[in-house]
Design a protein around this motif. Structure first.
Motif, PDB file in Angstrom:
ATOM      1  N   ALA A 220      47.997  24.833  42.544  1.00 29.98           N
ATOM      2  CA  ALA A 220      48.141  25.621  41.322  1.00 29.98           C
ATOM      3  C   ALA A 220      46.783  26.147  40.857  1.00 29.98           C
ATOM      4  N   ASN A 221      45.752  25.305  40.941  1.00 32.17           N
ATOM      5  CA  ASN A 221      44.432  25.788  40.541  1.00 32.17           C
ATOM      6  C   ASN A 221      43.828  26.704  41.588  1.00 32.17           C
ATOM      7  N   MET A 222      44.232  26.529  42.834  1.00 34.86           N
ATOM      8  CA  MET A 222      43.834  27.471  43.873  1.00 34.86           C
ATOM      9  C   MET A 222      44.354  28.872  43.520  1.00 34.86           C
ATOM     10  N   ALA A 223      45.589  28.933  43.041  1.00 37.88           N
ATOM     11  CA  ALA A 223      46.163  30.211  42.616  1.00 37.88           C
ATOM     12  C   ALA A 223      45.364  30.800  41.458  1.00 37.88           C
ATOM     13  N   ASN A 224      45.066  29.965  40.462  1.00 42.80           N
ATOM     14  CA  ASN A 224      44.348  30.459  39.291  1.00 42.80           C
ATOM     15  C   ASN A 224      42.916  30.869  39.630  1.00 42.80           C
ATOM     16  N   SER A 225      42.218  30.057  40.432  1.00 46.26           N
ATOM     17  CA  SER A 225      40.823  30.368  40.747  1.00 46.26           C
ATOM     18  C   SER A 225      40.707  31.617  41.614  1.00 46.26           C
ATOM     19  N   THR A 226      41.671  31.825  42.500  1.00 43.17           N
ATOM     20  CA  THR A 226      41.670  33.050  43.300  1.00 43.17           C
ATOM     21  C   THR A 226      41.758  34.270  42.388  1.00 43.17           C
ATOM     22  N   TYR A 227      42.672  34.182  41.423  1.00 40.91           N
ATOM     23  CA  TYR A 227      42.824  35.290  40.466  1.00 40.91           C
ATOM     24  C   TYR A 227      41.571  35.473  39.623  1.00 40.91           C
ATOM     25  N   ILE A 228      41.011  34.369  39.109  1.00 38.40           N
ATOM     26  CA  ILE A 228      39.836  34.438  38.239  1.00 38.40           C
ATOM     27  C   ILE A 228      38.651  35.082  38.962  1.00 38.40           C
ATOM     28  N   ASN A 229      38.471  34.754  40.237  1.00 39.42           N
ATOM     29  CA  ASN A 229      37.344  35.298  40.994  1.00 39.42           C
ATOM     30  C   ASN A 229      37.597  36.715  41.497  1.00 39.42           C
ATOM     31  N   ALA A 230      38.842  37.029  41.799  1.00 38.53           N
ATOM     32  CA  ALA A 230      39.152  38.371  42.314  1.00 38.53           C
ATOM     33  C   ALA A 230      39.286  39.386  41.194  1.00 38.53           C
ATOM     34  N   MET A 231      39.787  38.944  40.039  1.00 35.51           N
ATOM     35  CA  MET A 231      40.088  39.878  38.962  1.00 35.51           C
ATOM     36  C   MET A 231      38.881  40.680  38.460  1.00 35.51           C
ATOM     37  N   PRO A 232      37.714  40.053  38.177  1.00 37.51           N
ATOM     38  CA  PRO A 232      36.588  40.873  37.704  1.00 37.51           C
ATOM     39  C   PRO A 232      36.175  41.963  38.685  1.00 37.51           C
TER      40      PRO A 232
END
Length: 400
Positions: A220-232
């Protein structure tokens, strides 16, 4: 209206938790941007920094958690960790080469990140000593983190855009120094006395449930961290929006998380922690699917509602779910929780860099969608197994 959360011992932990989060909010969200634009590396090398830092954090936090469970003063351990966080931020403000960032991340930031499980364990023990509802208290304390992240990332990206990375990291170091002083002055010593007659007691190992749930939390945090790093990078590179926009999106999500987080304790008492976590994962599936079709600022803003619901439930209940599963090993379970989050970050960021290098930052968010589906499957399997065992126990129980 009562303000007990902001006063007394609860208030000390609340503000410490929030200020520590503020220090991290000026480092973590901008790190991928710093490595690429500030140090000029290729996206795929982000994983080298993240993997090494995560592995070092896992080892260090597990050792510190074991020391806290054995009776070493948690306040002293926390002072050491926060001191390294301050030192890491100072180093980031001065370095100019990627290899320097790797050394700082692996050595100093790993100790700094270990302050998180130490605080979580101290909060849990405070709840037990004071007779407070640990689920409610954990949710309230985590709300201080979300409250900070309403403004923290936005200020961090604005700081980078206006003054540069150096000023941003110096600000993070100043906040970490304030936390260090507050811990030293306001927190009591938190050593756990070991009774002579019980010092040789065998501490039970982690139940299998803890390991499975930990893996689910990892994905679940892998999903969130991928988004957090890719989004900017997706926002600034592919949609060509200003550098301040990623911070705005993160801040909006944090604002939505807070009421969800505070309500999650009541929801969990009514529906169960496992069921609420699975609801959060289903909401996340809708969010990561929607990101694939987002092309306007308005669409991205609307999707943050789903992200806030998911992450509010996830972080509001995750730590309590694990702590409840192994109550005699709170320090190590808290470290295990943050380590699962760290490994998730490590895997997500590494895969994000590789996929983004080949297929673009938007497509990298497909990793988030796959990871959250796996989390849902793991939690569903654990829930069904518990339900099955409960029915077997009822059938085997003798009639009264």
């Amino acid at each position: 209206m009562k303000f007990e959360l902001f006063r007394g011992d609860s208030g000390v932990y609340f503000w410490l938790n929030g200020l520590a989060a503020m220090a991290f909010s000026f480092i973590l969200p901008v790190m991928s941007l710093f490595l690429i634009e500030g140090l000029g590396i290729e996206p795929m090398y982000i994983g080298l920094y993240t993997v090494g830092t995560a592995i070092a954090t896992i080892l260090i936090s597990q050792v510190l958690g074991r020391l806290a469970d054995r009776g070493i003063d948690s306040k002293t351990l926390l002072l050491i960790s926060v001191g390294f966080l301050c030192l890491a931020a100072l180093c980031f403000s001065q370095l100019t080469q990627f290899w320097q960032a790797v050394i700082v991340g692996w050595c100093f930031m790993a100790f700094g990140a270990s302050s998180i499980p130490l605080l979580l364990a101290m909060i849990r023990r405070f709840a037990e000593r004071s007779g407070k509802d640990s689920t409610k208290l954990n949710s309230q304390m985590r709300s201080s983190v979300s409250l900070v992240w309403i403004a923290g990332p936005a200020l961090a990206f604005a700081s980078v855009g206006t003054f540069g990375f150096r000023a941003n990291f110096l600000l993070a170091a100043s906040i970490a120094l304030l936390v260090l002083v507050m811990v030293w002055r306001l927190l009591p010593s938190a050593s756990k006395a070991v009774k002579p007659e019980t010092s040789h007691e065998i501490v039970p190992p982690f139940p299998y449930k803890v390991w499975f749930l930990g893996v689910g939390i990892l994905f679940a945090n892998m999903a969130n961290s991928t988004y957090i790093n890719a989004m900017p990078l997706f926002i600034t590179k592919e949609l060509n929006l200003p550098v301040s926009y990623p911070g705005i999106f993160m801040g909006l999500t944090a604002a939505l998380e807070i009421p969800v987080m505070l309500l999650s304790a009541a929801w969990s008492h009514r529906f169960g922690k496992m069921k609420m976590m699975m609801v959060g994962f289903i909401i996340a599936i809708f969010f990561y699917t929607g990101i694939q079709y987002a092309s306007t600022v308005e669409w991205l803003l609307a999707l943050q509602l789903f992200n806030g619901l998911f992450y509010g439930i996830f972080v509001g209940l995750g730590i309590t779910l694990l702590q409840d599963s192994a109550p005699k090993r709170v320090g190590q379970v808290s470290a295990f929780y943050t380590n699962a989050m760290s490994v998730g970050t490590m895997c997500g960021t590494s895969l994000m860099g590789f996929v983004a290098q080949q297929y673009g930052f938007r497509n990298a968010i497909y990793i988030s969608l796959a990871a959250i589906v796996i989390s849902l499957g793991i939690f569903l399997a654990v829930h069904l197994n518990e339900s099955k065992q409960g029915k077997v126990s009822e059938l085997q129980s003798p009639p009264v």
